[in-house]
Motif scaffolding. Sequence first.
Motif, PDB file in Angstrom:
ATOM      1  N   ARG A 108      -0.472   9.903   9.096  1.00 24.17           N
ATOM      2  CA  ARG A 108      -0.690   9.503   8.215  1.00 24.17           C
ATOM      3  C   ARG A 108      -2.422   9.006   8.586  1.00 24.17           C
ATOM      4  NH1 ARG A 108       1.825   6.320   4.889  1.00 24.17           N
ATOM      5  NH2 ARG A 108      -0.136   4.974   4.842  1.00 24.17           N
TER       6      ARG A 108
ATOM      7  N   THR B 166       3.262   1.710  -2.548  1.00 18.76           N
ATOM      8  CA  THR B 166       2.519   2.462  -2.813  1.00 18.76           C
ATOM      9  C   THR B 166       2.415   3.508  -3.797  1.00 18.76           C
ATOM     10  OG1 THR B 166       3.460   3.054  -0.476  1.00 18.76           O
ATOM     11  CG2 THR B 166       1.769   5.107  -1.240  1.00 18.76           C
TER      12      THR B 166
ATOM     13  N   GLU C   6      -1.378  -0.230   3.324  1.00 21.85           N
ATOM     14  CA  GLU C   6      -1.149   1.480   3.817  1.00 21.85           C
ATOM     15  C   GLU C   6      -1.801   1.630   4.899  1.00 21.85           C
ATOM     16  OE1 GLU C   6      -0.229   4.045  -0.126  1.00 21.85           O
ATOM     17  OE2 GLU C   6      -2.293   3.101  -0.412  1.00 21.85           O
TER      18      GLU C   6
ATOM     19  N   ALA D 295      -1.018   9.062   1.750  1.00 19.30           N
ATOM     20  CA  ALA D 295       0.187   7.853   1.421  1.00 19.30           C
ATOM     21  C   ALA D 295       1.323   8.074   2.142  1.00 19.30           C
ATOM     22  CB  ALA D 295      -0.558   7.425   0.404  1.00 19.30           C
TER      23      ALA D 295
END
Length: 282
Positions: free
Chosen positions: A164, A107, A222, A155
Amino acid sequence: MAADAAAVAQLWQPLELTQPEVYEQVQDDFLLNLSFWANIALAGISILVFLYMGRNLENSKSKLIFVATLMVPLVSISSYTGLASGLTISFLEMPPGHALAGEEVLTMWGRYLTWALSTPMILLALGLLAGTNLTKLFTAITADIAMCVTGLAAALTVSSHGLRWFWYFLSCTFFLVVLYILLVEWPKDAEAAGTAEIFNLLKILTVVMWLGYPIVWGLGAEGLAVLEAVWITSWAYSVLDIVAKYIFAFLLLNWLVSNESIISEFGWSADTGAGAATPADD
């Protein structure tokens, strides 16, 4: 036996990578590393070119636009150096429900952090170019910062797959506010200020490029993990940055140095705030 079981469990427990280990992982992925260093080089060149272009500006508002524009590659070179060094990169285990659930995904959270610094500078330059008032300028910039911060939260959230996406859609909501100001409010101000031609060009470039960021997140590792390879996502972001930052800044400064008289005759004054010629609030 209990001690042996604990030792086995510890072997299977994912270990948090140290910064040198993250750096080594970045170095081992040639295409990922190249996506960082290409932007470091372009940002460095842009800084030198922009300093030369703006060397003779005299009007205070023109200088403020110049400084805001110059801050974009200055922030970017810091951002990409952080990524290349492994400072602003983490490996996060994706939560249940994610396409890569249980896997550790690289990430690049440093991007979101520095977008919260560079994109407000882009909006500041655009708002000043349009001759807008402080209320619209403040609204656009604060909504933009909120967009970046909630994107960062999307993220970094690994406790819940649903959360998320909640952060993601919240970020998109703030983005809609920015789009409304760019597409509806500021074009009218730019028309009154006499800067509509260059503003509309930069507006279209900005909107098209900025729409690419949430799309890349949604399709990347992601999000839905359609683009599972991290280097593909990184290059997508890097190309968007090249156009939305360096090319945008060059076009703006190139127009500014040739049309400084238009800026000096109308709009918001850097010295006194909203001047007499500032368009009235809608």
